[in-house]
Design an enzyme around this catalytic site. Structure first.
Site, short mmCIF file in Angstrom:
data_model
loop_
_atom_site.label_atom_id
_atom_site.label_comp_id
_atom_site.label_asym_id
_atom_site.label_seq_id
_atom_site.Cartn_x
_atom_site.Cartn_y
_atom_site.Cartn_z
N THR A 170 5.42 41.18 30.97
CA THR A 170 5.23 41.16 29.52
C THR A 170 5.94 42.34 28.87
O THR A 170 6.13 43.37 29.52
CB THR A 170 3.71 41.27 29.26
OG1 THR A 170 3.12 40.07 29.71
CG2 THR A 170 3.35 41.51 27.82
N ARG A 198 -3.45 27.89 28.22
CA ARG A 198 -4.08 29.20 28.47
C ARG A 198 -3.46 30.25 27.54
O ARG A 198 -2.25 30.34 27.41
CB ARG A 198 -3.88 29.59 29.93
CG ARG A 198 -4.46 30.97 30.31
CD ARG A 198 -3.45 32.08 30.18
NE ARG A 198 -3.95 33.36 30.69
CZ ARG A 198 -3.31 34.51 30.57
NH1 ARG A 198 -2.14 34.55 29.96
NH2 ARG A 198 -3.81 35.62 31.05
N VAL A 199 -4.30 31.03 26.90
CA VAL A 199 -3.82 32.12 26.06
C VAL A 199 -4.38 33.42 26.62
O VAL A 199 -5.56 33.49 26.95
CB VAL A 199 -4.27 31.93 24.59
CG1 VAL A 199 -3.88 33.13 23.75
CG2 VAL A 199 -3.65 30.65 24.02
N GLY A 200 -3.53 34.41 26.74
CA GLY A 200 -3.95 35.69 27.30
C GLY A 200 -4.30 36.71 26.22
O GLY A 200 -4.58 36.37 25.07
N THR A 221 -0.47 45.36 29.11
CA THR A 221 0.12 44.37 30.00
C THR A 221 -0.70 44.32 31.28
O THR A 221 -1.27 45.31 31.69
CB THR A 221 1.58 44.71 30.33
OG1 THR A 221 2.05 43.76 31.30
CG2 THR A 221 1.76 46.11 30.88
N GLY A 222 -0.75 43.14 31.87
CA GLY A 222 -1.54 42.99 33.08
C GLY A 222 -2.34 41.71 33.03
O GLY A 222 -2.01 40.79 32.28
N GLY A 224 -4.52 39.40 31.76
CA GLY A 224 -5.01 39.33 30.40
C GLY A 224 -6.49 39.04 30.25
O GLY A 224 -7.14 39.52 29.31
N1 ASP Z 1 -1.16 40.26 29.77
C1 ASP Z 1 -0.36 39.07 29.91
C2 ASP Z 1 -1.26 37.88 29.92
O1 ASP Z 1 -2.27 37.91 30.58
C3 ASP Z 1 0.46 39.05 31.13
C4 ASP Z 1 1.23 40.29 31.42
O2 ASP Z 1 1.00 41.32 30.84
O3 ASP Z 1 2.16 40.23 32.22
O4 ASP Z 1 -0.91 36.90 29.32
#
Ligand code: ASP
Length: 301
Positions: A170, A198-200, A221-222, A224
């Site tokens: 991300t 799916r929504v993060g 980021t990570g 979600g």
């Molecule tokens: N945080 C994002 C999500 O879960 C993914 C990511 O950060 O790579 O959609």
């Protein structure tokens, strides 16, 4: 003092395992986005313009999981999420699960500035994009061979290999401009192999993106789902505003105590009202960059 920080996702392999040619490509892409945002701040531009410009560049780069090169749903489709927040007004805009918008972060800004809403999803968001004159592209534009290979690995239950250094990837940016205004922006394809729809955390204000003048601007980021359950980006701002924590301590606590305590993995970037920058993560790495008017300029993988 003006300052900007960016991320290109957290996760992945230790830096030593990234081939040096790949390291160079990531480094150059991050440097270009960082310097592009910084140049706007230096010219007296707003933090809002700076974060949008940096994120937009990273959306164009297929190395990152945003815009072109987004992670794919389990059905092999790119579904993109993005959000932006203006800390001076607390106005915010987000889009989720869009499949045809080249720069989701620009559409998020348009939602903030031209609609009466904060978050638009799917077909409704794309209808709005059309009305606003955005060019819509076939979904194939976003899908790269690397993401297809990543999806095949994820679907077969294998770990993602060195083919895909950052399973997350991300992108986000936070900035403080010379007027003290803060802004945050985040854009993503979400988690690879996700269910359609799916929504993060990224487009959800308070979860993956938040900014409030006087406190801080945050982009996460990570994984979600964990950031959403913690309302992590807002948590960082609240810790700064109500508990008086320094931004680095607020980010450290959110990542290494709250997120880790739930079993979540990821990273956060933030900048506070004084232009102090925090970049922290509990994954092997986080693609990141920071630059400010005191002369600091650094890129990290
Ligand atoms: N945080 C994002 C999500 O879960 C993914 C990511 O950060 O790579 O959609």
């Amino acid at each position: 003092m003006y300052a900007i920080a960016i991320h290109g996702g957290a996760g992945g392999l230790p830096r030593q395992q990234l081939p040096s040619e790949q390291q160079r490509r990531y480094h150059d892409a991050l440097a270009a986005a960082l310097d592009c945002g910084y140049a706007l701040l230096e010219a007296g531009g707003s933090s809002l313009d700076a974060v949008i410009a940096a994120v937009r560049l990273l959306e164009d780069d297929p190395l990152f999981n945003a815009g072109r090169g987004a992670a794919l749903t389990r059905e092999g489709i790119a579904e993109l999420d993005a959000a932006v927040m203006d800390g001076s007004t607390l106005r915010a805009g987000g889009v989720a699960a869009v499949r045809h918008v080249k720069h989701p972060i620009e559409l998020a800004r348009r939602v903030m500035e031209k609609s009466r809403h904060v978050l638009l999803v799917g077909a409704g968001a794309e209808e709005f994009a059309l009305e606003e004159g955005f060019e819509l592209l076939p979904n194939a534009y976003f899908r790269t061979a690397e993401r297809r290979a990543e999806l095949d690995l994820l679907r077969s239950g294998q770990h993602v290999s060195e083919l895909v250094p950052a399973p997350h990837g991300t992108v986000g940016a936070v900035a403080r401009d010379e007027h003290g205004n803060l802004a945050a922006a985040t854009s993503t394809g979400g988690m690879g192999n996700k269910r359609p729809g799916r929504v993060g955390d990224s487009p959800v204000i308070g979860a993956g993106t938040y900014a409030r003048n006087g406190a801080c601007a945050v982009s996460a980021t990570g994984h979600g789902e964990y950031f959403m359950r913690l309302v992590a980006a807002y948590h960082v701002c609240a810790a700064v505003e109500y508990r008086g924590l320094g931004v680095q301590e607020a980010v450290r606590e959110t990542i290494h105590e709250r997120l880790a305590g739930l079993g979540g993995r990821g990273g956060i970037i933030a900048v506070d009202a004084g232009g102090r920058i925090a970049l922290d993560f509990n994954t092997e790495g986080m693609f990141r960059g920071a630059r400010d008017s005191s002369g600091r300029r650094e890129i990290g993988l």
